[in-house]
Design a protein around this motif. Structure first.
Motif, short mmCIF file in Angstrom:
data_model
loop_
_atom_site.label_atom_id
_atom_site.label_comp_id
_atom_site.label_asym_id
_atom_site.label_seq_id
_atom_site.Cartn_x
_atom_site.Cartn_y
_atom_site.Cartn_z
N LEU A 25 0.83 -1.21 0.00
CA LEU A 25 0.00 0.00 0.00
C LEU A 25 0.86 1.26 0.00
O LEU A 25 0.59 2.21 -0.73
N ARG A 26 1.90 1.26 0.80
CA ARG A 26 2.81 2.42 0.83
C ARG A 26 3.45 2.64 -0.55
O ARG A 26 3.54 3.77 -1.03
N SER A 27 3.88 1.58 -1.18
CA SER A 27 4.49 1.67 -2.50
C SER A 27 3.48 2.20 -3.52
O SER A 27 3.81 3.06 -4.34
N LEU A 28 2.27 1.69 -3.47
CA LEU A 28 1.23 2.12 -4.40
C LEU A 28 0.96 3.62 -4.24
O LEU A 28 0.99 4.36 -5.22
N PHE A 29 0.73 4.07 -3.02
CA PHE A 29 0.38 5.48 -2.81
C PHE A 29 1.56 6.42 -3.05
O PHE A 29 1.37 7.54 -3.53
N SER A 30 2.76 5.98 -2.79
CA SER A 30 3.91 6.85 -3.06
C SER A 30 4.17 6.98 -4.56
O SER A 30 4.80 7.93 -5.01
N SER A 31 3.64 6.04 -5.36
CA SER A 31 3.81 6.08 -6.81
C SER A 31 2.68 6.81 -7.53
O SER A 31 2.79 7.10 -8.72
N MET A 32 1.60 7.10 -6.83
CA MET A 32 0.43 7.75 -7.45
C MET A 32 0.66 9.25 -7.59
O MET A 32 1.37 9.85 -6.80
N PRO A 33 0.00 9.85 -8.58
CA PRO A 33 0.06 11.32 -8.67
C PRO A 33 -0.63 11.95 -7.46
O PRO A 33 -1.43 11.30 -6.78
N ASP A 34 -0.32 13.21 -7.19
CA ASP A 34 -0.92 13.92 -6.05
C ASP A 34 -2.44 14.00 -6.16
O ASP A 34 -3.13 13.99 -5.15
N ALA A 35 -2.96 14.14 -7.35
CA ALA A 35 -4.40 14.25 -7.58
C ALA A 35 -4.78 13.37 -8.77
O ALA A 35 -4.89 13.85 -9.89
N VAL A 42 -9.71 1.80 0.57
CA VAL A 42 -8.79 0.75 0.99
C VAL A 42 -9.48 -0.14 2.02
O VAL A 42 -9.94 0.34 3.06
N VAL A 43 -9.55 -1.43 1.71
CA VAL A 43 -10.15 -2.40 2.62
C VAL A 43 -9.06 -3.42 2.96
O VAL A 43 -8.53 -4.08 2.07
N VAL A 44 -8.73 -3.48 4.23
CA VAL A 44 -7.73 -4.45 4.70
C VAL A 44 -8.33 -5.30 5.80
O VAL A 44 -9.28 -4.90 6.47
N HIS A 45 -7.76 -6.47 5.97
CA HIS A 45 -8.17 -7.36 7.05
C HIS A 45 -7.55 -6.83 8.34
O HIS A 45 -6.32 -6.79 8.48
N LEU A 46 -8.38 -6.40 9.27
CA LEU A 46 -7.91 -5.84 10.53
C LEU A 46 -8.45 -6.65 11.70
O LEU A 46 -9.55 -7.18 11.63
N SER A 47 -7.72 -6.66 12.79
CA SER A 47 -8.20 -7.30 14.00
C SER A 47 -9.34 -6.48 14.59
O SER A 47 -9.20 -5.28 14.79
N PRO A 48 -10.47 -7.11 14.91
CA PRO A 48 -11.58 -6.35 15.47
C PRO A 48 -11.32 -5.86 16.90
O PRO A 48 -12.00 -4.97 17.38
N GLU A 49 -10.32 -6.41 17.55
CA GLU A 49 -10.02 -6.04 18.93
C GLU A 49 -9.07 -4.85 19.06
O GLU A 49 -8.82 -4.38 20.17
N HIS A 50 -8.51 -4.37 17.98
CA HIS A 50 -7.51 -3.31 18.05
C HIS A 50 -7.94 -2.09 17.23
O HIS A 50 -8.61 -2.22 16.21
N ASP A 51 -7.52 -0.92 17.68
CA ASP A 51 -7.72 0.29 16.89
C ASP A 51 -6.85 0.21 15.65
O ASP A 51 -5.77 -0.38 15.67
N SER A 52 -7.31 0.83 14.59
CA SER A 52 -6.53 0.87 13.35
C SER A 52 -5.69 2.14 13.31
O SER A 52 -6.18 3.22 13.64
N HIS A 53 -4.45 2.00 12.91
CA HIS A 53 -3.54 3.14 12.72
C HIS A 53 -3.24 3.34 11.24
O HIS A 53 -2.28 4.02 10.89
N LEU A 54 -4.08 2.75 10.39
CA LEU A 54 -3.81 2.76 8.96
C LEU A 54 -3.77 4.17 8.38
O LEU A 54 -2.95 4.46 7.52
N VAL A 55 -4.62 5.06 8.87
CA VAL A 55 -4.61 6.45 8.37
C VAL A 55 -3.22 7.05 8.57
O VAL A 55 -2.62 7.59 7.64
N GLY A 56 -2.69 6.96 9.77
CA GLY A 56 -1.37 7.52 10.06
C GLY A 56 -0.24 6.81 9.36
O GLY A 56 0.80 7.42 9.06
N LEU A 57 -0.41 5.54 9.06
CA LEU A 57 0.63 4.77 8.38
C LEU A 57 0.66 5.06 6.88
O LEU A 57 1.72 4.95 6.26
N LEU A 58 -0.48 5.44 6.30
CA LEU A 58 -0.53 5.73 4.87
C LEU A 58 -0.32 7.20 4.54
O LEU A 58 0.20 7.54 3.47
N GLN A 59 -0.74 8.10 5.43
CA GLN A 59 -0.72 9.53 5.12
C GLN A 59 0.64 10.05 4.67
O GLN A 59 0.71 10.85 3.74
N PRO A 60 1.77 9.60 5.26
CA PRO A 60 3.06 10.11 4.80
C PRO A 60 3.42 9.73 3.35
O PRO A 60 4.35 10.28 2.78
#
Length: 97
Positions: A25-35, A42-60
């Motif tokens: 996912l990081r590679s895909l988004f870093s290769s995309m144009p800005d707009a 984005v749909v990923v398999h996440l543990s239902p017992e934990h908060d997701s940090h995916l927003v912060g992990l992808l935003q950079p």
């Protein structure tokens, strides 16, 4: 879209990954144009017992805003939407729910 023709409507790209797909996912988004002109969902398999940090992990890796869908949300071009843990994601017209 050829020449000066414009298409109406919003284009949406769905991206699925397993919990181990963060590097891809990081590679895909870093290769995309800005707009790129479409919305990314984005749909990923996440543990239902934990908060997701995916927003912060992808935003950079993208200039597009990355948002976790926590309520009915209107889709916009040039935005990234991620599924929250322990949830299903549906599209209704031009909204995610």
């Amino acid at each position: 879209m050829a020449g000066s023709e414009k298409t109406s409507g919003l284009h949406v790209v769905g991206i699925g990954a397993s919990a181990g797909g963060l590097d891809a996912l990081r590679s895909l988004f870093s290769s995309m144009p800005d707009a790129p002109g479409f919305a990314c969902v984005v749909v990923v398999h996440l543990s239902p017992e934990h908060d997701s940090h995916l927003v912060g992990l992808l935003q950079p890796y993208t200039c597009m805003p990355v948002r976790q869908v926590v309520k009915t949300t209107a889709l916009e071009a040039n935005c990234v939407y991620v599924i929250p843990p322990n949830a299903n994601l549906n599209t209704i017209d031009t909204h995610l729910r």
